[in-house]
Enzyme design. Structure first.
Site, PDB file in Angstrom:
ATOM      1  N   SER A 154       0.930  -1.158   0.009  1.00 41.75           N
ATOM      2  CA  SER A 154      -0.044  -0.074  -0.092  1.00 41.75           C
ATOM      3  C   SER A 154       0.811   1.289  -0.126  1.00 41.75           C
ATOM      4  O   SER A 154       1.931   1.209   0.714  1.00 41.75           O
ATOM      5  CB  SER A 154      -0.934  -0.050   1.072  1.00 41.75           C
ATOM      6  OG  SER A 154      -1.535   1.239   1.258  1.00 41.75           O
ATOM      7  N   TYR A 167      -3.085  -1.141   9.944  1.00 44.81           N
ATOM      8  CA  TYR A 167      -3.048  -1.512   8.220  1.00 44.81           C
ATOM      9  C   TYR A 167      -1.837  -1.100   7.866  1.00 44.81           C
ATOM     10  O   TYR A 167      -1.037  -1.615   7.020  1.00 44.81           O
ATOM     11  CB  TYR A 167      -4.445  -1.112   7.919  1.00 44.81           C
ATOM     12  CG  TYR A 167      -4.137  -1.274   6.205  1.00 44.81           C
ATOM     13  CD1 TYR A 167      -4.739  -2.442   5.787  1.00 44.81           C
ATOM     14  CD2 TYR A 167      -3.898  -0.238   5.409  1.00 44.81           C
ATOM     15  CE1 TYR A 167      -4.579  -2.496   4.466  1.00 44.81           C
ATOM     16  CE2 TYR A 167      -3.935  -0.217   3.986  1.00 44.81           C
ATOM     17  CZ  TYR A 167      -4.227  -1.511   3.394  1.00 44.81           C
ATOM     18  OH  TYR A 167      -4.236  -1.775   2.262  1.00 44.81           O
TER      19      TYR A 167
END
Length: 256
Positions: A154, A167
């Site tokens: 990400s 996350y």
């Protein structure tokens, strides 16, 4: 038909980024194993879509929770029995939950464990099992053959704009895992990660409208990425970029 005859496992392949990757691989001739955890019907729909792309692939669905080692080992044992080889693994399955960075007390132990288990332990479990099958493939094809492992990371590792703090940390760990694997097992496979920006998928369904608007305003290319943008890079890594190893390729229109 850049991937004709090759076997690919895509975890979390039934929707969103995973489905786009499955479709890109199938269109180039690969046989795709669509891994799913919950929705068999959605995975079956994905395989049905792959079968009408016109490529001669032997596609199937396989259920496994990648955060569970026993599930992963069973998944790859089925791949070994059915196909006898493995060329590509895409670690796409991911987990998160919407919690603002300021709300540390809302990061329960259960949530932390779930995110870490899926986003970090999952790619490790899958890669470890895949490498055993890739060794078999290399012995049958020849020492010049190398598999390909691609992990979906990400851009939040750099922007810190994400569903929650854990996350971001888990994706940073996934990037680091990619570097470690690339250095250690480069004679057997190439290991790279793709770091997308914000996409409209099931994983981001709970994101606020303001978050999408904020990301759009900060993206130089003037639009949000789509699953097909990410899939195009994953396909290039698998099919074309044969001397790229240990890299994290950001796909976010310049946002980060």
């Amino acid at each position: 038909m850049k991937l004709l005859g090759q076997i690919a496992v895509v975890t979390g392949g039934s929707s969103g980024l995973g489905r786009a990757i499955c479709e890109a691989f199938a269109a180039e001739g690969a046989s795709v194993i669509v891994n799913y955890r919950r929705s068999k019907s959605r995975a079956d729909e994905t395989v049905a879509a792959l079968n009408v792309l016109g490529a001669p692939g032997d596609h199937c669905t396989l259920r496994a929770d990648v955060s569970r080692r026993a599930d992963v080992e069973k998944l790859f044992s089925v791949v070994r029995r059915r196909y006898g080889r493995l060329d590509i693994l895409v670690n796409n399955a991911g987990a998160t939950k919407q919690v603002s960075f300021e709300q540390l007390d809302r990061l329960s132990d259960k949530m932390l464990d779930s995110i870490w288990a899926t986003n970090v332990k999952g790619p490790l479990y899958c890669t470890r099992a895949a490498l055993k099958l890739m060794k078999t493939t290399q012995r049958s094809v020849g020492p010049a053959w190398r598999g390909c492992v691609i992990t979906i990371g990400s851009n939040a590792v750099w922007t810190q704009n994400a569903s929650n703090m854990m996350y971001v940390v888990s994706k940073a760990a996934a990037h680091s895992l990619t570097h470690c694997l690339a250095k250690t097992f480069g004679s057997l496979a190439r290991f790279n990660a793709v770091a997308p920006g914000l996409n409209r998928t099931a994983l981001t369904a709970t994101a606020s409208r303001s978050r999408f608007e904020n990301v759009l305003a900060l993206t130089p290319l003037g639009r949000l990425s789509e699953p097909k943008d990410v899939a195009a890079v994953v396909l290039s890594l698998a099919a074309d970029m044969k001397f790229v190893n240990g890299q994290v390729i950001v796909v976010d229109g310049g946002r980060s």
